[in-house]
Enzyme design. Sequence first.
Site, PDB file in Angstrom:
ATOM      1  N   TYR A 136      36.061  61.274  34.535  1.00 48.11           N
ATOM      2  CA  TYR A 136      34.845  60.447  34.502  1.00 48.11           C
ATOM      3  C   TYR A 136      33.734  61.020  35.369  1.00 48.11           C
ATOM      4  CZ  TYR A 136      36.556  56.227  32.127  1.00 48.11           C
ATOM      5  OH  TYR A 136      37.001  55.331  31.206  1.00 48.11           O
ATOM      6  N   LYS A 186      50.169  63.109  33.205  1.00 49.60           N
ATOM      7  CA  LYS A 186      50.404  64.068  32.115  1.00 49.60           C
ATOM      8  C   LYS A 186      50.735  65.406  32.764  1.00 49.60           C
ATOM      9  CE  LYS A 186      50.318  65.234  27.696  1.00 49.60           C
ATOM     10  NZ  LYS A 186      51.305  64.753  26.713  1.00 49.60           N
ATOM     11  N   ASP A 218      51.738  59.580  27.276  1.00 47.39           N
ATOM     12  CA  ASP A 218      51.998  59.287  25.857  1.00 47.39           C
ATOM     13  C   ASP A 218      53.232  58.405  25.723  1.00 47.39           C
ATOM     14  OD1 ASP A 218      53.423  61.481  26.812  1.00 47.39           O
ATOM     15  OD2 ASP A 218      53.187  62.699  24.998  1.00 47.39           O
ATOM     16  N   ASP A 242      42.154  53.268  31.849  1.00 46.62           N
ATOM     17  CA  ASP A 242      41.194  52.620  30.947  1.00 46.62           C
ATOM     18  C   ASP A 242      41.876  52.311  29.619  1.00 46.62           C
ATOM     19  OD1 ASP A 242      38.667  51.765  29.912  1.00 46.62           O
ATOM     20  OD2 ASP A 242      38.419  53.729  28.955  1.00 46.62           O
ATOM     21  N   ASP A 246      43.412  48.361  28.032  1.00 45.61           N
ATOM     22  CA  ASP A 246      43.001  47.721  26.776  1.00 45.61           C
ATOM     23  C   ASP A 246      44.225  47.486  25.884  1.00 45.61           C
ATOM     24  OD1 ASP A 246      40.230  47.842  27.449  1.00 45.61           O
ATOM     25  OD2 ASP A 246      39.679  48.316  25.375  1.00 45.61           O
TER      26      ASP A 246
END
Length: 347
Positions: A136, A186, A218, A242, A246
């Site tokens: 970001y 990751k 994942d 993020d 959701d």
Amino acid sequence: MKVAVFAGDGIGPEVIEQAVRVIDKLSIKELEMVEGDVGASAYRKHGHPLPQATLDIARSADAILFGSVGDFDCDDLERHLRPEQAILGLRKELDLFANLRPAKVYAGLEEMSSLRPEVALSIDILIIRELTGDVYFGEKGIRTLDDGRRQGYDIMTYAEDEVRRIAHVGFKAAQGRRGKLCSVDKANVLETSQLWRDVVIEVSSEYPDVELSHVLVDNAAMQLVKEPGQFDVIVTGNMFGDILSDQASMCVGSIGLLASAAMAEGTMGLYEPIHGSAPDIAGKNIANPMATILSAAMLLRHSFGREAEAQRIETAVASALADGIRGGDLGGSAGTSAIGDAILARL
Ligand code: NAD
Ligand code: IPM
Ligand code: MN
């Protein structure tokens, strides 16, 4: 108790209005609210999504209640003028690095989950998302290569101190819950994630009572829908957090229910629903204000230590849901202000 109230764009003002009614209803004498402009609405008024006057209000406040920013009509502006820069700017300027995003199923709402009800019922997760680093905030741009092709780039970085401080937040939160911390990264591909994992392991020696696990992002996305009950506290980077939050929202029934706190060191925090400005439903009085009202409860708890009032709000929301007060996002027909009315009545 100075609270900056930044309503923003789209459904932001509608859901903030209900949260402000709830705070007013508690009649906390010391609490003062001060409004400021953010997002596309601030850009239209002042030429900037995070005007200096707003930043000054934020800096002088003890806590911030934030609606949402975002307006697809602004998507062609230069990036530093887009509405989202308001929330990104506040997070960075105030060093709000620790984002707490709790996701728990309310009894009776398991039918609204995208998961099977018996799976949904097992969900009680706290996602801790690092909020001021990662891809970001690295160097970014669109450049032209020697052969004339355009190339977009966003550099992902985490410095060890950034990982260390969010890891401590994760371990401490786990100590106060079921004692399990899952770090999501990751590391099989990204060096940034390898450092993340190494630092989390280093920090873990200070918390022998917490059971630490590492899951690749994942797989974490898959496990979150397969067996969400395995997770207690998840700690992860800005981008993965993020996305996973959701996803978690639909596991508990609706994005209109998920509140969040973005904390600096100490008690300064910005409190906002995890959802955005929802342009598709803005101005129709159909947005669910519960996520924002629950964010106000988190504000009272985390910035002001007002646990009793925080619980009053949470109990009123739970009781409204139990009584079948539901917005369209939960299969009901209650409008934004009617949901606010129902919660006020239960306070
Ligand atoms: P969104 O979260 O705004 O909406 C996603 C979907 O969820 C939409 O169908 C919307 O109607 C629904 N929804 C969201 N909140 C709801 C509520 N309270 N009640 C009922 N339904 C609700 O995500 P998006 O559509 O991808 O983004 C819209 C804009 O919001 C974009 O400009 C984005 O950048 C911005 N955004 C801002 C924030 C923030 O201010 N922190 C967060 C996320 C997205
Ligand atoms: C969120 C939002 C923001 C983010 C956007 C609007 C910048 O999606 O708060 O979850 O990506 O952090
Ligand atoms: Mn988001």
